[in-house]
Design a protein around this motif. Structure first.
Motif, PDB file in Angstrom:
ATOM      1  N   CYS A   8       0.901  -1.181  -0.063  1.00 46.42           N
ATOM      2  CA  CYS A   8       0.137  -0.139   0.234  1.00 46.42           C
ATOM      3  C   CYS A   8       0.863   1.290  -0.042  1.00 46.42           C
ATOM      4  O   CYS A   8       1.824   1.383   0.766  1.00 46.42           O
ATOM      5  CB  CYS A   8      -0.889  -0.077   1.169  1.00 46.42           C
ATOM      6  N   TRP A  49      -3.989 -10.836  -4.079  1.00 47.18           N
ATOM      7  CA  TRP A  49      -4.328 -10.060  -3.046  1.00 47.18           C
ATOM      8  C   TRP A  49      -4.470 -10.704  -1.771  1.00 47.18           C
ATOM      9  O   TRP A  49      -5.261 -11.799  -1.673  1.00 47.18           O
ATOM     10  CB  TRP A  49      -5.734  -9.038  -3.275  1.00 47.18           C
ATOM     11  N   LEU A  50      -4.131  -9.948  -0.786  1.00 46.54           N
ATOM     12  CA  LEU A  50      -4.350 -10.793   0.692  1.00 46.54           C
ATOM     13  C   LEU A  50      -5.743 -10.518   1.286  1.00 46.54           C
ATOM     14  O   LEU A  50      -6.428 -11.273   1.867  1.00 46.54           O
ATOM     15  CB  LEU A  50      -3.438 -10.211   1.671  1.00 46.54           C
ATOM     16  N   ASP A  51      -6.443  -9.252   0.531  1.00 51.50           N
ATOM     17  CA  ASP A  51      -7.885  -9.342   1.240  1.00 51.50           C
ATOM     18  C   ASP A  51      -8.425  -8.932  -0.126  1.00 51.50           C
ATOM     19  O   ASP A  51      -9.021  -9.801  -0.633  1.00 51.50           O
ATOM     20  CB  ASP A  51      -7.797  -8.101   2.186  1.00 51.50           C
ATOM     21  N   SER A  52      -8.681  -7.687  -0.480  1.00 47.07           N
ATOM     22  CA  SER A  52      -9.267  -7.214  -1.769  1.00 47.07           C
ATOM     23  C   SER A  52      -8.243  -6.265  -2.533  1.00 47.07           C
ATOM     24  O   SER A  52      -7.423  -5.748  -1.996  1.00 47.07           O
ATOM     25  CB  SER A  52     -10.550  -6.312  -1.446  1.00 47.07           C
ATOM     26  N   LYS A  88      -6.405  -3.507  -4.373  1.00 43.32           N
ATOM     27  CA  LYS A  88      -6.275  -1.852  -3.930  1.00 43.32           C
ATOM     28  C   LYS A  88      -5.683  -1.334  -5.242  1.00 43.32           C
ATOM     29  O   LYS A  88      -5.364  -1.717  -6.077  1.00 43.32           O
ATOM     30  CB  LYS A  88      -5.116  -1.845  -2.872  1.00 43.32           C
ATOM     31  N   VAL A 144      -0.202  -5.861   0.882  1.00 40.01           N
ATOM     32  CA  VAL A 144      -1.593  -6.066   0.501  1.00 40.01           C
ATOM     33  C   VAL A 144      -1.539  -7.404  -0.500  1.00 40.01           C
ATOM     34  O   VAL A 144      -2.574  -7.917  -0.829  1.00 40.01           O
ATOM     35  CB  VAL A 144      -2.248  -4.870  -0.193  1.00 40.01           C
ATOM     36  N   GLY A 145      -0.536  -7.747  -0.990  1.00 47.60           N
ATOM     37  CA  GLY A 145      -0.541  -9.016  -1.850  1.00 47.60           C
ATOM     38  C   GLY A 145       0.706  -9.354  -2.453  1.00 47.60           C
ATOM     39  O   GLY A 145       1.819  -8.726  -2.283  1.00 47.60           O
TER      40      GLY A 145
END
Length: 56
Positions: free
Chosen positions: A17, A39-42, A44, A24-25
């Motif tokens: 980020c 991506w680890l979450d969503s 970015k 973040v990925g």
């Protein structure tokens, strides 16, 4: 995108980020040359890429 099948992939970059500098990925490169973010979450928008070797 190539016509060769995707069989194996390896992470080549960390996706960080821009604002918080948190992970973040990862960016993966497939055996056929294709690139794909994981991506680890969503997903970015404001990110920067850091080579895996520089992180070690």
């Amino acid at each position: 995108m190539t016509t060769f099948p995707r069989l194996t992939a390896e992470p080549i970059m960390r996706i960080l980020c821009k604002k918080t500098d948190t992970l973040v990925g990862y960016l993966y490169q497939w055996n056929n040359g294709d690139l794909q973010p994981a991506w680890l979450d969503s997903a970015k928008v404001e990110v920067r890429y850091e080579p895996i070797s520089a992180a070690a």
